[in-house]
Write a protein that holds these residues in place. Structure first.
Motif, mmCIF file in Angstrom:
data_model
loop_
_atom_site.group_PDB
_atom_site.id
_atom_site.type_symbol
_atom_site.label_atom_id
_atom_site.label_comp_id
_atom_site.label_asym_id
_atom_site.label_seq_id
_atom_site.Cartn_x
_atom_site.Cartn_y
_atom_site.Cartn_z
ATOM 1 N N VAL A 1 6.406 -7.267 46.624
ATOM 2 C CA VAL A 1 6.856 -6.125 47.236
ATOM 3 C C VAL A 1 6.673 -4.570 46.788
ATOM 4 O O VAL A 1 6.232 -3.604 47.388
ATOM 5 N N PHE A 2 7.572 -4.677 45.617
ATOM 6 C CA PHE A 2 7.526 -3.369 44.956
ATOM 7 C C PHE A 2 6.277 -2.859 44.290
ATOM 8 O O PHE A 2 5.695 -1.553 44.338
ATOM 9 N N THR A 3 5.391 -3.939 43.739
ATOM 10 C CA THR A 3 4.246 -3.550 43.400
ATOM 11 C C THR A 3 3.213 -3.125 44.414
ATOM 12 O O THR A 3 2.558 -2.066 44.216
ATOM 13 N N GLY A 4 3.548 -3.656 45.657
ATOM 14 C CA GLY A 4 2.647 -3.143 46.802
ATOM 15 C C GLY A 4 2.868 -2.001 47.187
ATOM 16 O O GLY A 4 2.173 -0.835 47.518
ATOM 17 N N LEU A 5 4.345 -1.590 46.991
ATOM 18 C CA LEU A 5 4.716 -0.159 47.617
ATOM 19 C C LEU A 5 4.162 0.950 46.426
ATOM 20 O O LEU A 5 3.944 1.940 46.759
ATOM 21 N N ALA A 6 4.356 0.366 45.255
ATOM 22 C CA ALA A 6 3.779 1.617 44.153
ATOM 23 C C ALA A 6 2.262 1.697 44.690
ATOM 24 O O ALA A 6 1.815 2.906 44.476
ATOM 25 N N LEU A 7 1.477 0.777 44.771
ATOM 26 C CA LEU A 7 0.078 0.938 45.204
ATOM 27 C C LEU A 7 -0.146 1.688 46.536
ATOM 28 O O LEU A 7 -1.139 2.355 46.751
ATOM 29 N N LEU A 8 0.754 1.479 47.524
ATOM 30 C CA LEU A 8 0.655 2.181 48.660
ATOM 31 C C LEU A 8 0.979 3.742 48.580
ATOM 32 O O LEU A 8 0.333 4.308 49.100
ATOM 33 N N THR A 9 1.936 3.951 47.654
ATOM 34 C CA THR A 9 2.319 5.319 47.446
ATOM 35 C C THR A 9 1.085 5.919 46.803
ATOM 36 O O THR A 9 0.816 6.961 47.084
ATOM 37 N N LYS A 10 0.309 5.326 45.737
ATOM 38 C CA LYS A 10 -0.608 5.946 45.224
ATOM 39 C C LYS A 10 -1.357 4.890 44.419
ATOM 40 O O LYS A 10 -0.884 4.171 43.663
ATOM 41 N N ILE A 11 -2.435 4.596 44.922
ATOM 42 C CA ILE A 11 -3.362 3.397 44.454
ATOM 43 C C ILE A 11 -3.477 3.381 42.887
ATOM 44 O O ILE A 11 -3.787 2.412 42.212
ATOM 45 N N PHE A 12 -3.348 4.525 42.289
ATOM 46 C CA PHE A 12 -3.454 4.398 40.700
ATOM 47 C C PHE A 12 -2.416 3.723 40.058
ATOM 48 O O PHE A 12 -2.588 3.415 38.880
ATOM 49 N N ALA A 13 -1.381 3.300 40.940
ATOM 50 C CA ALA A 13 -0.275 2.371 40.280
ATOM 51 C C ALA A 13 -0.918 1.117 39.808
ATOM 52 O O ALA A 13 -0.197 0.439 38.774
ATOM 53 N N ILE A 14 -1.966 0.760 40.137
ATOM 54 C CA ILE A 14 -2.592 -0.587 39.729
ATOM 55 C C ILE A 14 -2.885 -0.700 38.397
ATOM 56 O O ILE A 14 -3.003 -1.642 37.732
ATOM 57 N N PHE A 15 -3.094 0.643 37.952
ATOM 58 C CA PHE A 15 -3.529 0.696 36.235
ATOM 59 C C PHE A 15 -2.603 0.034 35.408
ATOM 60 O O PHE A 15 -2.873 -0.782 34.508
ATOM 61 N N PRO A 16 -1.341 0.494 35.388
ATOM 62 C CA PRO A 16 -0.196 0.051 34.428
ATOM 63 C C PRO A 16 0.175 -1.191 34.957
ATOM 64 O O PRO A 16 0.482 -2.162 34.126
ATOM 65 N N LEU A 17 0.415 -1.411 36.346
ATOM 66 C CA LEU A 17 0.969 -2.490 36.683
ATOM 67 C C LEU A 17 0.245 -3.833 36.521
ATOM 68 O O LEU A 17 0.640 -5.048 36.310
#
Length: 513
Positions: A198-214
């Protein structure tokens, strides 16, 4: 379960710099958080025009539109104007912070723009608490204290997290996801499985660029902990992946399906050629040195090698992810510095092991070493305090709103032109929309992407296509007019001046000479 080895073995039992003095330790921790909050709320009512003003005012305008849309007894004409101006702003990601600010306006009974700084500060502080707990688990209390001090007091981080941007919220979710994942990797319970996803999904929802570090961090740490064969057959790992993907998919595939493709076509693919240019990497390092200090960055990177295997690979994944981010948006990584905000957390986490090692060794020495260390820490914190306060209080923008209200009062009809922040300053403070004319910077960007234009004083068709059916052309950026001599020649030679002051000129496009 693989037993912890290497440097981080039994970190809870190691001697720390503070020894048994828990009161002093927590007093230092509270002081760091207090300073971090203080700098983000210092000069809180100053309009957000210091940096990335076009982006901040776009968010402010959108939040105001949401506010008037929700306000039960708003004047219908004002409501319609607020919604119309908000609709002209561009947002490629969900407007989560804007919605929270709009609701806060309702609760507090008015549009108080400074409220957004309360939210971005709260996001950063929550992230700081999670980061402290994460680094303490990976290293020691000493390492966690240094890490959270860097995270909270770095002047670059102070400046960006005072701005009306989605990045502070994104970084909060990133750190919370890493914290939840650090628990999952130890016990794999469904509680931490769901929270990590859920936290990972919310990070990607906020801004998709969160996928790069996570994504690299979670994948590499999982493989390091369990092995590739086990991880690909582990249901809970794929549950994390499914939750992380489903949450942003609802927005990006169903609610705003065009935002991703438009972004890739505008900011990613056209600039891939930059990656072949050595000067891109030199420029990137130059900007990193100015905002982070390359020496500290390199120390943090090397520090990652001191960690136990699974945490070491987690940090490697974070660094690899940042590199992939820069390779994906090579122009934006240093022209829009807020794209680098996740690096604050990455460096902070990576500084934990070397800090724990050094401070742990010093704890074995006499009191004189501790006193010297305290002196060094006070100098470092004091310098950071001075620089952060200097930056925050450098310029007072409180006179700007009245100035733009004055300009809006003399404007008529449909306008285009060259004004600050692509017209967002006029839109927010003057309540007037304006069709922005390209800056010289935009032409530079287009040429960098491989496009070129025949822009000269004889090419009147280009100018007419750009202004379209505008009736007036507004100029408030005289330096930008000087940077486009063809435009200056067309305006002054072909169109009369409708109104002017010492800081603006309005040309009448309906009455050519």
């Amino acid at each position: 379960m693989q037993k912890q080895q290497d440097y981080s073995t039994d970190n809870s039992s190691r001697q720390t710099l503070f020894g048994r003095s828990h009161v002093f330790f927590y007093a230092c921790l509270i002081l760091l958080f207090a300073l971090g909050i203080y700098f983000r709320l210092l000069n809180i009512s100053n309009p957000p025009l210091d940096d990335n003003a076009w982006r901040q005012l776009g968010s402010a305008t959108y939040a105001r539109g949401l506010y008037y849309q929700m306000l039960p007894h708003a004047d219908p004409e004002i409501r319609q104007r607020a919604i119309g101006i908000a609709a002209a702003t561009v947002h490629l990601e969900p407007t989560i912070t804007e919605a929270l600010v709009a609701v806060s306006y309702l609760v507090t009974g008015g549009e108080h723009l400074w409220i957004f700084r309360l939210w971005t500060t709260l996001f950063w502080v929550i992230g700081g608490i999670a980061l402290f707990a994460l680094v303490r688990k990976m290293t020691s209390a000493d390492g966690a204290l240094v890490a959270v001090g860097y995270y909270l007091l770095l002047p670059f981080g102070n400046a960006i997290t005072r701005e009306f941007l989605p990045e502070p919220l994104m970084v909060m979710w990133i750190v919370l996801a890493l914290f939840a994942f650090s628990h999952w990797i130890e016990d794999q319970t469904w509680k931490w499985t769901i929270l990590t996803g859920v936290f990972t999904g919310l990070a990607l929802l906020t801004k998709i660029f969160a996928i790069f570090p996570l994504a690299p961090a979670i994948i590499l740490a999982s493989i390091a902990a369990f092995g590739f064969r086990k991880i690909v057959t582990k249901l809970k790992f794929w549950t994390i992946a499914a939750l992380a993907g489903m949450i942003p998919a609802v927005y990006y595939f169903f609610l705003a399906p065009q935002s991703g493709s438009n972004y890739v076509g505008t900011w990613v693919l056209p600039f891939m050629g930059i990656l072949k240019d050595i000067w891109f990497y030199i420029g990137w390092l130059h900007h990193l040195n100015g905002n982070f200090n390359l020496a500290i960055l390199l120390i943090a990177l090397v520090s990652s090698f001191l960690l136990e295997k699974r945490w070491r690979f987690l940090c490697f994944g974070l660094w690899i992810g940042y590199g992939l981010l820069g390779a994906t948006v090579p122009e934006l990584i240093y022209s829009h510095m807020y794209y680098n905000l996740p690096l604050v957390a990455i460096i902070a986490i990576s500084l934990g092991p070397v800090s724990a090692l050094v401070l742990g060794k010093l704890s074995e020495r006499g009191g004189l070493y501790k006193i010297l260390l305290l002196g060094v820490a006070l100098v470092a914190v004091g310098y950071t305090v001075y620089m952060s306060r200097k930056d925050v209080t450098a310029v007072d923008y409180r006179g700007e709103p009245q100035k733009w209200e004055q300009l809006a009062g003399v404007m008529n009809g449909k306008n285009c032109g060259i004004t600050e922040d692509y017209g967002n300053r006029l839109g927010y403070y003057g309540w007037r929309t304006i069709q922005p004319y390209p800056y010289s910077f935009d032409y530079d960007m287009s040429r960098l992407a491989g496009y070129d234009f025949d822009v000269n004083a004889d090419n009147l068709e280009y100018f007419k296509n750009k202004v379209n059916d505008c009736e007036y052309f507004v100029v408030t950026m005289f330096s930008e007019l000087e940077a486009q001599p063809y435009l200056k020649k067309i305006l002054f030679e072909r169109y009369p001046i409708y109104a002017q002051d010492d800081w603006y000129i309005i040309f009448d496009l309906t009455q050519p000479k």
